[in-house]
Scaffold this motif. Sequence first.
Motif, short mmCIF file in Angstrom:
data_model
loop_
_atom_site.label_atom_id
_atom_site.label_comp_id
_atom_site.label_asym_id
_atom_site.label_seq_id
_atom_site.Cartn_x
_atom_site.Cartn_y
_atom_site.Cartn_z
N THR A 259 9.26 -5.69 -0.62
CA THR A 259 8.90 -5.64 0.80
C THR A 259 10.04 -6.20 1.63
O THR A 259 10.81 -7.04 1.16
CB THR A 259 7.62 -6.46 1.09
OG1 THR A 259 7.84 -7.81 0.68
CG2 THR A 259 6.43 -5.87 0.35
N ASP B 14 -5.59 3.49 2.36
CA ASP B 14 -5.02 2.24 1.87
C ASP B 14 -4.74 2.38 0.38
O ASP B 14 -5.67 2.64 -0.41
CB ASP B 14 -5.98 1.07 2.11
CG ASP B 14 -6.13 0.76 3.59
OD1 ASP B 14 -5.13 0.84 4.32
OD2 ASP B 14 -7.27 0.48 4.03
N GLU C 25 7.72 -3.62 5.96
CA GLU C 25 8.20 -2.41 5.30
C GLU C 25 8.02 -2.51 3.79
O GLU C 25 8.07 -3.60 3.21
CB GLU C 25 9.70 -2.19 5.59
CG GLU C 25 10.00 -1.60 6.93
CD GLU C 25 11.49 -1.28 7.07
OE1 GLU C 25 11.83 -0.44 7.90
OE2 GLU C 25 12.29 -1.88 6.32
N VAL C 26 7.82 -1.34 3.21
CA VAL C 26 7.85 -1.21 1.75
C VAL C 26 9.16 -0.50 1.38
O VAL C 26 9.47 0.55 1.95
CB VAL C 26 6.65 -0.41 1.23
CG1 VAL C 26 6.77 -0.20 -0.28
CG2 VAL C 26 5.35 -1.12 1.55
N ARG D 130 4.46 -0.40 6.41
CA ARG D 130 3.26 -0.70 5.62
C ARG D 130 2.00 -0.19 6.29
O ARG D 130 0.98 -0.02 5.61
CB ARG D 130 3.16 -2.21 5.40
CG ARG D 130 4.29 -2.77 4.57
CD ARG D 130 4.02 -4.18 4.11
NE ARG D 130 2.91 -4.25 3.17
CZ ARG D 130 2.55 -5.36 2.53
NH1 ARG D 130 3.22 -6.49 2.73
NH2 ARG D 130 1.53 -5.36 1.69
N ASP D 131 2.08 0.06 7.58
CA ASP D 131 0.91 0.61 8.28
C ASP D 131 1.40 1.61 9.33
O ASP D 131 2.09 1.24 10.27
CB ASP D 131 0.12 -0.51 8.97
CG ASP D 131 -1.22 -0.03 9.51
OD1 ASP D 131 -1.46 1.20 9.52
OD2 ASP D 131 -2.03 -0.87 9.94
N ASP E 110 -2.44 0.96 -3.20
CA ASP E 110 -1.58 -0.01 -3.87
C ASP E 110 -0.34 0.76 -4.32
O ASP E 110 -0.43 1.73 -5.09
CB ASP E 110 -2.30 -0.61 -5.08
CG ASP E 110 -1.49 -1.74 -5.71
OD1 ASP E 110 -0.36 -1.46 -6.17
OD2 ASP E 110 -1.99 -2.87 -5.75
N VAL E 111 0.83 0.35 -3.82
CA VAL E 111 2.05 1.12 -4.04
C VAL E 111 2.37 1.21 -5.53
O VAL E 111 2.76 2.28 -6.04
CB VAL E 111 3.23 0.49 -3.26
CG1 VAL E 111 4.52 1.24 -3.55
CG2 VAL E 111 2.94 0.50 -1.77
N ILE F 207 0.89 -4.94 -3.57
CA ILE F 207 1.63 -4.52 -2.38
C ILE F 207 0.91 -3.30 -1.80
O ILE F 207 1.03 -2.19 -2.31
CB ILE F 207 3.09 -4.17 -2.71
CG1 ILE F 207 3.81 -5.39 -3.31
CG2 ILE F 207 3.83 -3.70 -1.46
CD1 ILE F 207 5.24 -5.11 -3.73
N HIS F 208 0.14 -3.54 -0.76
CA HIS F 208 -0.68 -2.48 -0.18
C HIS F 208 0.00 -1.91 1.07
O HIS F 208 0.75 -2.60 1.77
CB HIS F 208 -2.06 -3.01 0.18
CG HIS F 208 -2.89 -3.39 -1.02
ND1 HIS F 208 -3.66 -2.50 -1.72
CD2 HIS F 208 -3.04 -4.60 -1.64
CE1 HIS F 208 -4.26 -3.13 -2.73
NE2 HIS F 208 -3.90 -4.42 -2.71
N ALA F 209 -0.30 -0.67 1.31
CA ALA F 209 0.22 0.01 2.50
C ALA F 209 -0.79 1.06 2.94
O ALA F 209 -1.51 1.63 2.11
CB ALA F 209 1.58 0.65 2.22
N ARG F 210 -0.81 1.32 4.23
CA ARG F 210 -1.68 2.37 4.76
C ARG F 210 -0.79 3.56 5.12
O ARG F 210 -0.06 3.54 6.10
CB ARG F 210 -2.44 1.88 5.98
CG ARG F 210 -3.43 2.92 6.51
CD ARG F 210 -4.41 2.32 7.49
NE ARG F 210 -5.36 3.32 7.98
CZ ARG F 210 -6.40 3.79 7.31
NH1 ARG F 210 -6.64 3.34 6.08
NH2 ARG F 210 -7.20 4.70 7.83
#
Length: 522
Positions: free
Chosen positions: A424, A362, A434-435, A507-508, A364-365, A390-393
């Motif tokens: 996003t 995880d 989506e990022v 994002r995941d 932070d972009v 803006i978090h993403a895995r």
Amino acid sequence: MTQAQGGVRGWAAARKGHLSRLRFTSLRLRLVVVFGLVALTAAVSASGIAYWLNREAVLTRTQDAVLRDFQQEMQNRAGLLRAHPEQYELQRTAREMATSSQRFSVLLVAQDSDGTDISANSGALNGFSLQDVPKSLRTAVNEEQKVDSHNKYAYHLYWQRVVEDGTPYLVAGTKVINGGTTGYMLKSLEPEAKDLNSLAWSLGIATGLALIGSALLAQAAATTVLKPVHRLGVAARRLGEGKLDTRLRVSGTDELADLSRTFNDAAEALEKRVDDMAARDDASRRFVADMSHELRTPLTAITAVTEILEEELEAESGSMDPMIEPAVRLVVSETRRLNDLVENLMEVTRFDAGTARLVLDDVDVADQITACIDARAWLDAVDLDAERGIHARLDPRRLDVILANLIGNALKHGGSPVRVAVRTADAEGGEAAEVVIEVRDHGPGIPEDVLPHVFDRFYKASASRPRSEGSGLGLSIALENAHIHGGEITAANSPEGGAVFTLRLPRDVSELAQEGEEKKSP
């Protein structure tokens, strides 16, 4: 999967879509329709000819019999009347004439001894009168012909078919040979019309049965002809899906059998060619991998030496001979470039072999982009427009590779400042799925003929500059890293000037990574 097999599968997908559209114009339906039209045309033509011939035969036979009987009655009975008969004589003769075997109505017209026109009918058919006789027929009957060697009689028998209230009649008229009494005949043709209607219905039923029979025959013929075609279509789809061992069973010596043999020969040739290409592809991939591994050992030693030389260059004592300083800097620069090339080749080999894996975390972009820029000392040349939170895995290392290649490419070819924006994109349900990261430079942009090739391996925008600081693999590796995340990178030119690279990542990607591990596990 090899590139050759991937190309075959892509052809299969396009072919399958094409075949699905062709279902709307079924060959079976066209065969049935053609058979039906041919049978309908033949049946209607035959029925029409049969009806016309029978109609003429029935009407001519009835007409000839009635006219012959009427003419005979005129000679035998009306011919015996006086030149100026009385009313009762005309009446009696008309009734006697009506008793013939043909049962027609009779109207006799003459002049009595006083020169008065008199007429009498047989009393049938609602009182047959002179008004029931067409004027043209009366004119023809009363017209006296010139008697010569070709024409023995001054008066002739004339007839005409008329329809009254939907009922057909035969009307005829003539004068006796020596002149005097004129006779007219009226015969109903309703029985003959009923017979012809029955014949028409029979022919119509026969035409319908012929049409149904032709449809059944067309169905049977279509099944016989199209079954091999269907098998060929199924085999072609299987071949397009990558099942290169697909073959058709060949039986017979007709054109379809020849087509099946041709298909089998083509499939065998394609299988052999794909196997050869796959073998060469595997050999090339092994060669690149082996070469990269073999180069790492001497490069490690060379890199250690160049690091020492670089320290000597940066030392304040100035112990380095000025004559050899440019050569040392060149060796240091080229060694770094060679290290990057070997690392990139190994990364490409992992993608081609399908062994690349995601190590998720995880992140932070915004922090990840900042770390990428800071590690490469690009802070002064890059403007970052990204909000924290803006978090993403995803795989941080692979995201760093993507960002480094995109930003580095923008700085190299577009010049600073480079702007990096993060936002996003929402899915259909409203959730931010989506990022989107946009990297834009302020350079001249990418030529239109180069745009389709910017992600190709080793592609050089100018043939006159085949050598550059980069390896020609950076953008290709960035795209592969985006694909392994289930994302995409696109390149375009901004209307305001400069090139824009847009990275889209889910994002995941946990589910995608799990599916990839399941496919790779034995």
